[in-house]
Structure formats: C-alpha cells, structure tokens
Scaffold this motif. Sequence first.
Motif, PDB file in Angstrom:
ATOM      1  N   PRO A 290      40.323  32.428  41.324  1.00 49.11           N
ATOM      2  CA  PRO A 290      40.131  32.589  39.876  1.00 49.11           C
ATOM      3  C   PRO A 290      40.799  31.509  39.039  1.00 49.11           C
ATOM      4  CG  PRO A 290      41.780  34.135  40.672  1.00 49.11           C
ATOM      5  CD  PRO A 290      41.213  33.456  41.882  1.00 49.11           C
ATOM      6  N   ASN A 294      44.682  32.552  35.724  1.00 46.05           N
ATOM      7  CA  ASN A 294      44.733  33.968  36.046  1.00 46.05           C
ATOM      8  C   ASN A 294      46.172  34.459  35.996  1.00 46.05           C
ATOM      9  OD1 ASN A 294      45.092  36.195  38.334  1.00 46.05           O
ATOM     10  ND2 ASN A 294      42.984  36.324  37.588  1.00 46.05           N
ATOM     11  N   ASN A 324      40.368  25.678  37.143  1.00 49.73           N
ATOM     12  CA  ASN A 324      39.453  26.339  36.212  1.00 49.73           C
ATOM     13  C   ASN A 324      39.006  27.652  36.839  1.00 49.73           C
ATOM     14  OD1 ASN A 324      37.395  25.604  38.124  1.00 49.73           O
ATOM     15  ND2 ASN A 324      37.207  23.603  37.098  1.00 49.73           N
ATOM     16  N   ASP A 325      38.010  28.262  36.254  1.00 44.91           N
ATOM     17  CA  ASP A 325      37.551  29.561  36.758  1.00 44.91           C
ATOM     18  C   ASP A 325      36.908  29.466  38.134  1.00 44.91           C
ATOM     19  OD1 ASP A 325      38.432  30.640  34.410  1.00 44.91           O
ATOM     20  OD2 ASP A 325      36.469  30.632  33.428  1.00 44.91           O
TER      21      ASP A 325
END
Length: 335
Positions: A290, A294, A324-325
């Motif tokens: 994640p 996160n 990043n995500d």
Amino acid sequence: MKQTKSLFRHFLKGHFLFIFLPPIVLIFLSAFIESPINGEELNALNLFYFVLLLFGFIIVAFVVISWIFFLRLRKRLTRLQEVMSFSANHNSFPRPISVQSDRMDEIDQLGSSFNWMIQQLENSRKREYEEELLRHRLIANLSHDLRTPLTILRVHVTRLNKESMSLEGQNSLSEMNHTITRVGDLMDDLLSYTLLTSGKHPFRPTSTDIGRLVRASVAAWYPVFEEKEIQIDVDLPTEETLYWEADPKWMTRVLDNLFQNILRHAAEGKYVNIVVDVEKEQIIVADRGPGMDNSSYERGAGIGLSTSNYMLKKMKLKADFTSNDNGTRVAIGRA
C-alpha cells in the motif's frame, strides 16, 4: 569583564609624549637657559642642522618603535588565531590559551573570553554525554524489563487458545498475539538502535562483494517469503559484480530490515523485486504494497529505518525511497 589596562591608549600616549616632549624641552631650554646653542660657537646654519637632525631622529625612532609595537601585536594576534583555528584544522576540541592576568589589555581580555567559551563548551559536552548515557541505560533497562510481562501475556494467550471459544474470541486472541509479537519486535529495534548509536556494535568496513552478499540474504529469506505466498522476482549478477567498502554484517542487517518491513507492511501485495544493478551500483528492493503513506507502515517502520539509515550513512551509502499506492521502491547506492 573589568578592563584594567588599554593597550592602544598606552601606545598613543607613549608616542604622543615621544613626538612632542623633545621639541618642547628644546624650546624651553633655548628660551630660558643660556647654552652654547645660542652663543658664538654655533651659528644659524649649525642650529638648523641640529634641529633637522633632532627631528630626523624623532621620526626614525617613531617608525622603529611603531614597527616593534605592531610586530609584537601581530605576534600575539597570530598566536591567538592559531589556537582558535586548531579545532577546525585538527578536527578536535580547542585548547585554552595562556593569559597574563597582571597585564589584561584588550588582547588578553579576548583570550580570557575565549577560554571562558571553551569551558562552557566542555561543560555542555560533558552534560550531553552524561544525558546520552542515561538515555541509553534507560532504554536498555526498559527493553529488558518489559520482556517479562510480554512473555506472561503470551503464555496466557497460548493457554486461552486451547480453550473452546467463539470465532470472534479466537480472532481477538490472534490479534493479541500479533500485537505482542509486534511490541517485542519494536523493543528489539529500539534496543538495537540504542546500542548502535552508543558504539556497542563495532563497525568493521571491508571490501564487500555486494552481489554475493545480496544473494546470500535472499537465500536466507526465500523460505519466509514462500511461506507467505509472496512472489520473488530476483535479478542478481552472475558474472559481474560490484564492491563497496562496507561492513558485511551491517549490510545484511539493512537488507533484513527491508525484507522484514515488506512482510509486516506490504505482504498483501504478494510481490517483491530484488535487483543488483552493477552499472548504476545500486541495490533495488521493490514491493507492491500500500505504500509508505499507509498508517501501518509509518507507525511500524520508523525505528528500523532509522537504524538502517544510520548504518548506511556510516558506510557512506544512502537509501532513496519512492512510494505510492502501487508500492514502495528502495534504491541503495553510494552517498
């Protein structure tokens, strides 16, 4: 600091008297005292030469005395400057300078102020060292003392797991057991960081084959990743390699921390990519978790990352994080 003497005032007073006192005495003697200078034995031309010689002597003496004064002044200032720049040139703490308390002119007052500053810095460094020792001792004692209650909690959780209970109760016990393990790991990281920064872990740099070191580390972690069903994509050099002046144990500890963070915070991505780029001289570790934004990653990876960054900085290396995500990428290279 009370000023007792003025070096430059003394210099100006002495030179003023030296320049103006001889002509005044000469005029006084010429006006009130009968002397051969006004008699027949000395005519006007001889008087002119005598006065010219007198003023020439005054000028030469003034220049000589001024040169001696400024030479001694420069010598004292140079000695003071050498002492002040000693710490910068030798990367050490400055030493106090000698001051003549019976003279205490402007330069001696400057030296006395410099010595007072050194004393304050020494006292501050001593207090900082004592506080650092106290903090390290406190962290070590807390890490040791908290292990006993954590062990007791784990025993009770294990005992409760043997009892019959609902699915919700079993999930709660599983979460408790996971939290106990996490707290224990955090204490280990905190203790390791404390011992590391206090010099308890020796630093022994040597020319290290990075390709071989990463390969050995991946081999040790491979069963763990496989157990968690994490796909491992490895690109390690077989013929070429790169060498860093690093401590092999410290580098292994850095890689262990990165792999451990993947298991803790990015295991849901089910992927890890490990590359040794010989051309760019980098170690690259990437996941599909994640990302570092996160909350779980931020809450859990701080101490371990601080320890890794401290080790890398000591070995003149650095870690660049890109997150990043879609995951996190760490590139370790020369600083």
